[in-house]
Design an enzyme around this catalytic site. Sequence first.
Site, PDB file in Angstrom:
ATOM      1  N   TYR A  54       0.857  -1.298   0.033  1.00  8.90           N
ATOM      2  CA  TYR A  54      -0.010   0.181  -0.026  1.00  8.90           C
ATOM      3  C   TYR A  54       0.731   1.143   0.000  1.00  8.90           C
ATOM      4  O   TYR A  54       0.329   2.193  -0.669  1.00  8.90           O
ATOM      5  CB  TYR A  54      -1.033   0.151   1.079  1.00  8.90           C
ATOM      6  CG  TYR A  54      -2.193  -1.059   0.795  1.00  8.90           C
ATOM      7  CD1 TYR A  54      -3.046  -0.977  -0.153  1.00  8.90           C
ATOM      8  CD2 TYR A  54      -2.158  -2.159   1.682  1.00  8.90           C
ATOM      9  CE1 TYR A  54      -3.958  -1.696  -0.333  1.00  8.90           C
ATOM     10  CE2 TYR A  54      -3.018  -3.466   1.121  1.00  8.90           C
ATOM     11  CZ  TYR A  54      -4.062  -3.000   0.472  1.00  8.90           C
ATOM     12  OH  TYR A  54      -5.069  -4.110  -0.029  1.00  8.90           O
ATOM     13  N   ARG A  57       1.613   1.922  -3.549  1.00 10.76           N
ATOM     14  CA  ARG A  57       0.352   2.121  -4.345  1.00 10.76           C
ATOM     15  C   ARG A  57       0.082   3.572  -4.086  1.00 10.76           C
ATOM     16  O   ARG A  57      -0.547   4.409  -4.779  1.00 10.76           O
ATOM     17  CB  ARG A  57      -0.817   1.308  -3.954  1.00 10.76           C
ATOM     18  CG  ARG A  57      -0.505   0.060  -4.546  1.00 10.76           C
ATOM     19  CD  ARG A  57      -1.873  -1.039  -4.523  1.00 10.76           C
ATOM     20  NE  ARG A  57      -2.764  -0.353  -5.338  1.00 10.76           N
ATOM     21  CZ  ARG A  57      -4.292  -0.722  -4.916  1.00 10.76           C
ATOM     22  NH1 ARG A  57      -4.559  -1.289  -3.713  1.00 10.76           N
ATOM     23  NH2 ARG A  57      -5.162   0.233  -5.549  1.00 10.76           N
ATOM     24  N   GLN A  87     -15.136   2.341  -5.892  1.00  6.34           N
ATOM     25  CA  GLN A  87     -14.443   1.308  -5.345  1.00  6.34           C
ATOM     26  C   GLN A  87     -13.022   1.683  -5.255  1.00  6.34           C
ATOM     27  O   GLN A  87     -12.136   0.872  -4.596  1.00  6.34           O
ATOM     28  CB  GLN A  87     -14.598   0.030  -5.953  1.00  6.34           C
ATOM     29  CG  GLN A  87     -16.044  -0.479  -6.251  1.00  6.34           C
ATOM     30  CD  GLN A  87     -16.372  -1.437  -7.291  1.00  6.34           C
ATOM     31  OE1 GLN A  87     -16.164  -2.544  -6.911  1.00  6.34           O
ATOM     32  NE2 GLN A  87     -16.882  -0.863  -8.430  1.00  6.34           N
ATOM     33  N   ASN A  88     -12.403   2.498  -5.832  1.00  6.03           N
ATOM     34  CA  ASN A  88     -11.204   3.113  -5.941  1.00  6.03           C
ATOM     35  C   ASN A  88     -10.676   3.736  -4.506  1.00  6.03           C
ATOM     36  O   ASN A  88     -11.255   4.453  -3.693  1.00  6.03           O
ATOM     37  CB  ASN A  88     -10.960   3.934  -7.016  1.00  6.03           C
ATOM     38  CG  ASN A  88     -11.391   3.494  -8.457  1.00  6.03           C
ATOM     39  OD1 ASN A  88     -11.435   2.337  -8.446  1.00  6.03           O
ATOM     40  ND2 ASN A  88     -11.509   4.133  -9.303  1.00  6.03           N
ATOM     41  N   ASP A  90      -7.806   5.322  -4.810  1.00  9.55           N
ATOM     42  CA  ASP A  90      -6.901   6.675  -4.997  1.00  9.55           C
ATOM     43  C   ASP A  90      -8.055   8.009  -4.583  1.00  9.55           C
ATOM     44  O   ASP A  90      -9.036   7.966  -4.268  1.00  9.55           O
ATOM     45  CB  ASP A  90      -6.472   6.562  -6.413  1.00  9.55           C
ATOM     46  CG  ASP A  90      -7.629   6.691  -7.473  1.00  9.55           C
ATOM     47  OD1 ASP A  90      -8.511   7.858  -7.546  1.00  9.55           O
ATOM     48  OD2 ASP A  90      -7.483   5.968  -8.354  1.00  9.55           O
ATOM     49  N   HIS A 105     -14.159   0.924  -0.685  1.00 13.30           N
ATOM     50  CA  HIS A 105     -13.213   0.277   0.005  1.00 13.30           C
ATOM     51  C   HIS A 105     -12.241   0.946   0.462  1.00 13.30           C
ATOM     52  O   HIS A 105     -10.951   0.575   0.804  1.00 13.30           O
ATOM     53  CB  HIS A 105     -12.714  -0.664  -1.156  1.00 13.30           C
ATOM     54  CG  HIS A 105     -13.640  -1.549  -1.902  1.00 13.30           C
ATOM     55  ND1 HIS A 105     -13.678  -1.903  -3.244  1.00 13.30           N
ATOM     56  CD2 HIS A 105     -14.684  -2.204  -1.345  1.00 13.30           C
ATOM     57  CE1 HIS A 105     -14.677  -2.783  -3.306  1.00 13.30           C
ATOM     58  NE2 HIS A 105     -15.460  -2.961  -2.186  1.00 13.30           N
ATOM     59  N   GLY A 170     -16.167   1.632 -15.553  1.00 12.60           N
ATOM     60  CA  GLY A 170     -14.575   1.017 -15.285  1.00 12.60           C
ATOM     61  C   GLY A 170     -14.617   0.279 -14.211  1.00 12.60           C
ATOM     62  O   GLY A 170     -13.628   0.180 -13.477  1.00 12.60           O
TER      63      GLY A 170
HETATM   64  P1  OAD Z   1     -11.244  -4.552 -12.036  1.00 16.93           P
HETATM   65  O1  OAD Z   1      -9.729  -4.554 -12.473  1.00 16.93           O
HETATM   66  O2  OAD Z   1     -11.931  -5.785 -11.442  1.00 16.93           O
HETATM   67  O3  OAD Z   1     -12.126  -4.046 -13.339  1.00 16.93           O
HETATM   68  C1  OAD Z   1     -11.596  -2.846 -14.120  1.00 16.93           C
HETATM   69  C2  OAD Z   1     -12.554  -2.606 -15.030  1.00 16.93           C
HETATM   70  O4  OAD Z   1     -12.234  -1.457 -15.884  1.00 16.93           O
HETATM   71  C3  OAD Z   1     -12.747  -3.644 -16.266  1.00 16.93           C
HETATM   72  O5  OAD Z   1     -14.116  -3.969 -16.541  1.00 16.93           O
HETATM   73  C4  OAD Z   1     -11.928  -3.250 -17.457  1.00 16.93           C
HETATM   74  O6  OAD Z   1     -12.284  -3.778 -18.825  1.00 16.93           O
HETATM   75  C5  OAD Z   1     -12.302  -1.796 -17.282  1.00 16.93           C
HETATM   76  N1  OAD Z   1     -11.195  -0.980 -17.831  1.00 16.93           N
HETATM   77  C6  OAD Z   1     -10.101  -1.061 -17.875  1.00 16.93           C
HETATM   78  N2  OAD Z   1      -9.526   0.149 -18.546  1.00 16.93           N
HETATM   79  C7  OAD Z   1     -10.083   0.943 -18.901  1.00 16.93           C
HETATM   80  C8  OAD Z   1     -10.353   2.217 -19.557  1.00 16.93           C
HETATM   81  N3  OAD Z   1      -9.387   2.811 -19.921  1.00 16.93           N
HETATM   82  N4  OAD Z   1     -11.659   2.654 -19.461  1.00 16.93           N
HETATM   83  C9  OAD Z   1     -12.791   2.117 -19.074  1.00 16.93           C
HETATM   84  N5  OAD Z   1     -12.687   0.952 -18.404  1.00 16.93           N
HETATM   85  C10 OAD Z   1     -11.511   0.381 -18.278  1.00 16.93           C
HETATM   86  O7  OAD Z   1     -11.389  -3.455 -10.880  1.00 16.93           O
HETATM   87  P2  OAD Z   1     -12.678  -3.159 -10.155  1.00 16.93           P
HETATM   88  O8  OAD Z   1     -13.979  -3.505 -10.708  1.00 16.93           O
HETATM   89  O9  OAD Z   1     -12.496  -1.767  -9.547  1.00 16.93           O
HETATM   90  O10 OAD Z   1     -11.168  -4.141  -4.019  1.00 16.93           O
HETATM   91  O11 OAD Z   1     -12.311  -4.100  -8.860  1.00 16.93           O
HETATM   92  C11 OAD Z   1     -13.337  -3.949  -7.742  1.00 16.93           C
HETATM   93  C12 OAD Z   1     -12.163  -4.127  -6.408  1.00 16.93           C
HETATM   94  O12 OAD Z   1     -11.513  -5.506  -6.683  1.00 16.93           O
HETATM   95  C13 OAD Z   1     -11.416  -3.123  -6.138  1.00 16.93           C
HETATM   96  O13 OAD Z   1     -11.945  -2.060  -5.551  1.00 16.93           O
HETATM   97  C14 OAD Z   1     -10.439  -4.017  -5.183  1.00 16.93           C
HETATM   98  C15 OAD Z   1     -10.159  -5.180  -6.186  1.00 16.93           C
HETATM   99  O14 OAD Z   1      -9.885  -6.306  -5.454  1.00 16.93           O
HETATM  100  C16 OAD Z   1     -10.353  -3.913  -2.961  1.00 16.93           C
HETATM  101  O15 OAD Z   1      -8.862  -3.981  -2.995  1.00 16.93           O
HETATM  102  C17 OAD Z   1     -11.057  -4.182  -1.644  1.00 16.93           C
END
Ligand code: OAD
Length: 232
Positions: A54, A57, A87-88, A90, A105, A170
Amino acid sequence: MLPRLVVLSGAGISAESGIPTFRDFNGLWNNYRIEDVASPEGWRKNPQLVLDFYNMRRKDAQKAQPNRAHYVLAELQEDFDVTVVTQNVDDLHERAGSKNVIHLHGSLFKMRSSKDESLVFDIKEDIKLGDKCPLGSQLRPHIVWFGEAVPLIETAAEIVASADAFIVVGTSLQVYPAAGLIEETRDAIPKFVVDTKIPYISPRLGFNALEGKASEGMERVKDELRRIFAKQ
Ligand code: OAD
């Protein structure tokens, strides 16, 4: 009163700012094991590894700049009462100017006691092994790890249920309870999903899908929302 716009964002909105997502090719979960760095067990086994993860990050997030997608959401505040449920971990939504941001999160810029989760402190620097809270326990990242409760989920669900328009941007919608928020939306409101790879959403929910980068997709959604609400 302005119409209420609610946004559920995930790692993909920060991808164009250079912050890696979790589940894409070369995403963080291809390079780290979730159970090592994002679980209470990992923290018990090797807190130094978790702190290193972290701390790194946080540095990456500090170096990154908000992109057009973050700014579009801030601009939409001129016409809508916007809440971003992210969920981000940052701070790019805030740095782009979004006023109401719920970090489901947690945040890289907060740390907390490992004894009493209500003892939360702001941080900019690294957390080190030996850094203690006032109760004498090791300070840990203020991040919701797998297996932990999501304290803000009820608040977020209420806000989503009150939305007059809703955007998902995203996120792969793989992680619950966050992913379940889409089910809380009312039926007859405009709903959009913006993603380079549109995640599965039941057609019953009536989302308009805009496949592509967040920066481009969000510009289109902004135009579309302004058009829809100008008519009403
Ligand atoms: P993911 O990595 O699971 O999903 C990212 C999404 O962003 C995918 O659907 C990609 O297709 C999309 N993507 C990638 N680049 C993009 C761009 N330039 N424009 C638009 N979309 C794009 O991330 P999250 O869904 O945020 O939790 O993950 C959810 C949670 O899982 C996070 O908050 C984290 C992780 O484990 C914890 O750490 C508790």
